[in-house]
Design a protein around this motif. Structure first.
Motif, PDB file in Angstrom:
ATOM      1  N   MET A 138      49.590  32.004  31.369  1.00 47.38           N
ATOM      2  CA  MET A 138      48.480  32.157  30.427  1.00 47.38           C
ATOM      3  C   MET A 138      47.142  32.225  31.147  1.00 47.38           C
ATOM      4  SD  MET A 138      49.555  29.847  27.135  1.00 47.38           S
ATOM      5  CE  MET A 138      50.408  28.514  27.982  1.00 47.38           C
ATOM      6  N   VAL A 139      46.987  31.421  32.200  1.00 46.97           N
ATOM      7  CA  VAL A 139      45.766  31.486  33.000  1.00 46.97           C
ATOM      8  C   VAL A 139      45.625  32.868  33.635  1.00 46.97           C
ATOM      9  CG1 VAL A 139      44.594  30.563  35.041  1.00 46.97           C
ATOM     10  CG2 VAL A 139      45.752  29.011  33.469  1.00 46.97           C
ATOM     11  N   TYR A 140      46.730  33.413  34.135  1.00 49.41           N
ATOM     12  CA  TYR A 140      46.705  34.731  34.776  1.00 49.41           C
ATOM     13  C   TYR A 140      46.316  35.825  33.777  1.00 49.41           C
ATOM     14  CZ  TYR A 140      48.156  38.708  37.626  1.00 49.41           C
ATOM     15  OH  TYR A 140      48.171  39.893  38.336  1.00 49.41           O
ATOM     16  N   VAL A 141      46.933  35.807  32.592  1.00 53.51           N
ATOM     17  CA  VAL A 141      46.628  36.829  31.588  1.00 53.51           C
ATOM     18  C   VAL A 141      45.175  36.713  31.145  1.00 53.51           C
ATOM     19  CG1 VAL A 141      47.159  37.658  29.252  1.00 53.51           C
ATOM     20  CG2 VAL A 141      49.013  37.002  30.809  1.00 53.51           C
ATOM     21  N   TRP A 142      44.692  35.482  30.946  1.00 53.30           N
ATOM     22  CA  TRP A 142      43.287  35.300  30.567  1.00 53.30           C
ATOM     23  C   TRP A 142      42.358  35.851  31.632  1.00 53.30           C
ATOM     24  CZ3 TRP A 142      39.183  32.775  32.823  1.00 53.30           C
ATOM     25  CH2 TRP A 142      38.019  32.675  32.039  1.00 53.30           C
ATOM     26  N   SER A 143      42.669  35.609  32.899  1.00 54.60           N
ATOM     27  CA  SER A 143      41.817  36.102  33.983  1.00 54.60           C
ATOM     28  C   SER A 143      41.783  37.626  34.021  1.00 54.60           C
ATOM     29  CB  SER A 143      42.300  35.553  35.333  1.00 54.60           C
ATOM     30  OG  SER A 143      43.521  36.156  35.727  1.00 54.60           O
ATOM     31  N   LYS A 144      42.881  38.262  33.659  1.00 58.86           N
ATOM     32  CA  LYS A 144      42.929  39.722  33.618  1.00 58.86           C
ATOM     33  C   LYS A 144      42.098  40.280  32.463  1.00 58.86           C
ATOM     34  CE  LYS A 144      45.474  41.007  37.097  1.00 58.86           C
ATOM     35  NZ  LYS A 144      44.919  41.906  38.150  1.00 58.86           N
ATOM     36  N   HIS A 145      42.049  39.537  31.371  1.00 55.88           N
ATOM     37  CA  HIS A 145      41.274  39.985  30.212  1.00 55.88           C
ATOM     38  C   HIS A 145      39.793  39.674  30.350  1.00 55.88           C
ATOM     39  CE1 HIS A 145      44.950  40.065  27.266  1.00 55.88           C
ATOM     40  NE2 HIS A 145      45.037  40.942  28.246  1.00 55.88           N
ATOM     41  N   ASN A 146      39.443  38.738  31.239  1.00 54.50           N
ATOM     42  CA  ASN A 146      38.043  38.330  31.413  1.00 54.50           C
ATOM     43  C   ASN A 146      37.683  38.283  32.895  1.00 54.50           C
ATOM     44  OD1 ASN A 146      37.406  37.238  28.432  1.00 54.50           O
ATOM     45  ND2 ASN A 146      39.436  36.512  29.047  1.00 54.50           N
ATOM     46  N   PRO A 147      37.802  39.399  33.614  1.00 54.19           N
ATOM     47  CA  PRO A 147      37.685  39.366  35.074  1.00 54.19           C
ATOM     48  C   PRO A 147      36.278  39.110  35.607  1.00 54.19           C
ATOM     49  CG  PRO A 147      37.848  41.624  34.302  1.00 54.19           C
ATOM     50  CD  PRO A 147      38.082  40.753  33.101  1.00 54.19           C
ATOM     51  N   PHE A 148      35.251  39.293  34.794  1.00 57.79           N
ATOM     52  CA  PHE A 148      33.888  39.234  35.320  1.00 57.79           C
ATOM     53  C   PHE A 148      33.148  37.950  34.959  1.00 57.79           C
ATOM     54  CE2 PHE A 148      34.821  43.797  34.526  1.00 57.79           C
ATOM     55  CZ  PHE A 148      34.899  44.188  35.856  1.00 57.79           C
ATOM     56  N   ILE A 149      33.803  37.014  34.298  1.00 61.03           N
ATOM     57  CA  ILE A 149      33.176  35.740  33.981  1.00 61.03           C
ATOM     58  C   ILE A 149      33.017  34.922  35.256  1.00 61.03           C
ATOM     59  CG2 ILE A 149      33.507  33.535  32.795  1.00 61.03           C
ATOM     60  CD1 ILE A 149      34.765  34.976  30.519  1.00 61.03           C
ATOM     61  N   HIS A 150      31.834  34.366  35.461  1.00 58.55           N
ATOM     62  CA  HIS A 150      31.566  33.576  36.665  1.00 58.55           C
ATOM     63  C   HIS A 150      32.039  32.142  36.472  1.00 58.55           C
ATOM     64  CE1 HIS A 150      29.246  36.585  38.903  1.00 58.55           C
ATOM     65  NE2 HIS A 150      28.776  36.971  37.713  1.00 58.55           N
ATOM     66  N   MET A 151      32.672  31.611  37.501  1.00 59.35           N
ATOM     67  CA  MET A 151      33.228  30.268  37.442  1.00 59.35           C
ATOM     68  C   MET A 151      32.895  29.535  38.739  1.00 59.35           C
ATOM     69  SD  MET A 151      37.021  31.178  35.893  1.00 59.35           S
ATOM     70  CE  MET A 151      37.159  29.594  35.074  1.00 59.35           C
ATOM     71  N   SER A 152      33.055  28.227  38.714  1.00 59.07           N
ATOM     72  CA  SER A 152      32.910  27.431  39.935  1.00 59.07           C
ATOM     73  C   SER A 152      34.055  26.437  40.001  1.00 59.07           C
ATOM     74  CB  SER A 152      31.573  26.683  39.964  1.00 59.07           C
ATOM     75  OG  SER A 152      31.542  25.689  38.964  1.00 59.07           O
ATOM     76  N   PHE A 153      34.434  26.079  41.206  1.00 61.04           N
ATOM     77  CA  PHE A 153      35.552  25.153  41.393  1.00 61.04           C
ATOM     78  C   PHE A 153      35.101  23.985  42.253  1.00 61.04           C
ATOM     79  CE2 PHE A 153      39.460  23.702  43.500  1.00 61.04           C
ATOM     80  CZ  PHE A 153      40.218  23.421  42.372  1.00 61.04           C
ATOM     81  N   LEU A 154      35.178  22.791  41.656  1.00 59.90           N
ATOM     82  CA  LEU A 154      34.794  21.558  42.355  1.00 59.90           C
ATOM     83  C   LEU A 154      33.363  21.585  42.855  1.00 59.90           C
ATOM     84  CD1 LEU A 154      38.044  20.982  44.465  1.00 59.90           C
ATOM     85  CD2 LEU A 154      37.420  19.882  42.315  1.00 59.90           C
TER      86      LEU A 154
END
Length: 241
Positions: A138-154
């Motif tokens: 589900m995370v993978y499919v969501w990332s494919k549908h929303n590829p340009f959203i900016h995120m940060s990790f830790l």
């Protein structure tokens, strides 16, 4: 506080709420020894010979120990399953359910086929639960549908959502977790994304059209209107910006 949690839970769309509830109840039940994980894990021989068909479903509901890893997967489930159902599949609950059904079938097939291949059969035989893999899909499919959203990790670096599965895979490697379940989720997610989004644009045909009997199950279901896709996730470790 309790009222806010109850309101948040009640506002979840039907599939996300049902899966999250089943996962938490199953995992808590096993932790309290009310349910035995030995009755839940994927065992092809018991499915075929003893007709324990429920194992094809229950192995997707148990998330092992209630530790930090469990909390992360519940967050991913509640967040990305909800976002998919509210946005990409808004008004198409039956299609979303069919996506999960397809992903579960692909993951089960991979494990069963892999268990018959020399040299890797032992590795696949150790995969008893596919709950983490379905969440990762589900995370993978969501990332494919929303590829340009900016995120940060830790708070260490920023990236776009297209790289989210790879960032999480790298994190699993760093903490010493098994990457097989994550890779299986990525494979299942990519197969679905290709057949549902890429292949129809190439050929005009849609091989994963949801069967009419599944659509009939959700004919009267209402999907909650989505919030803005760039809303914060509410945790410090991983957030949309």
């Amino acid at each position: 506080m309790a009222q806010a949690v109850e309101e948040w839970y009640r506002q979840m769309p039907i599939i996300t709420r049902s899966y999250l509830t089943a996962a938490v109840v199953t995992t808590v039940g096993c932790t309290l020894e009310i349910i035995s994980p030995y009755h839940l894990y994927l065992n092809p021989k018991l499915v075929v010979q003893q007709y324990e068909i429920w194992r094809l479903v229950t192995n997707f509901l148990y998330f092992r120990k209630m530790d930090l890893d469990f909390l992360f997967h519940m967050f991913f489930l509640a967040r990305y399953c909800k976002l998919l159902e509210e946005n990409s599949f808004r008004g198409r609950t039956a299609d979303f359910f069919y996506m999960l059904l397809f992903g579960a079938t692909v993951l089960t097939g991979i494990v069963l086929i892999g268990g018959m291949i020399p040299y890797v059969s032992e590795t696949f035989a150790r995969i008893l639960f596919l709950s983490n893999s379905l969440t990762f899909m589900m995370v993978y499919v969501w990332s494919k549908h929303n590829p340009f959203i900016h995120m940060s990790f830790l708070g260490l670096f920023t990236f776009t959502a297209a790289y989210l599965p790879w960032v999480l895979l790298g994190f699993s490697i760093l903490v010493g977790s098994s990457t097989w379940v994550d890779l299986l989720g990525m494979i299942a997610g990519h197969v679905y994304y290709f057949l549902e989004d890429v292949y129809p644009r190439m050929t005009g045909r849609r091989p994963l059209k949801t069967p009419s009997f599944i659509k009939a199950l959700f004919a009267d279901d209402n999907v909650v209107v989505a919030q803005a896709p760039n809303a914060g996730v509410g945790v410090d470790d991983l957030r949309l910006r």
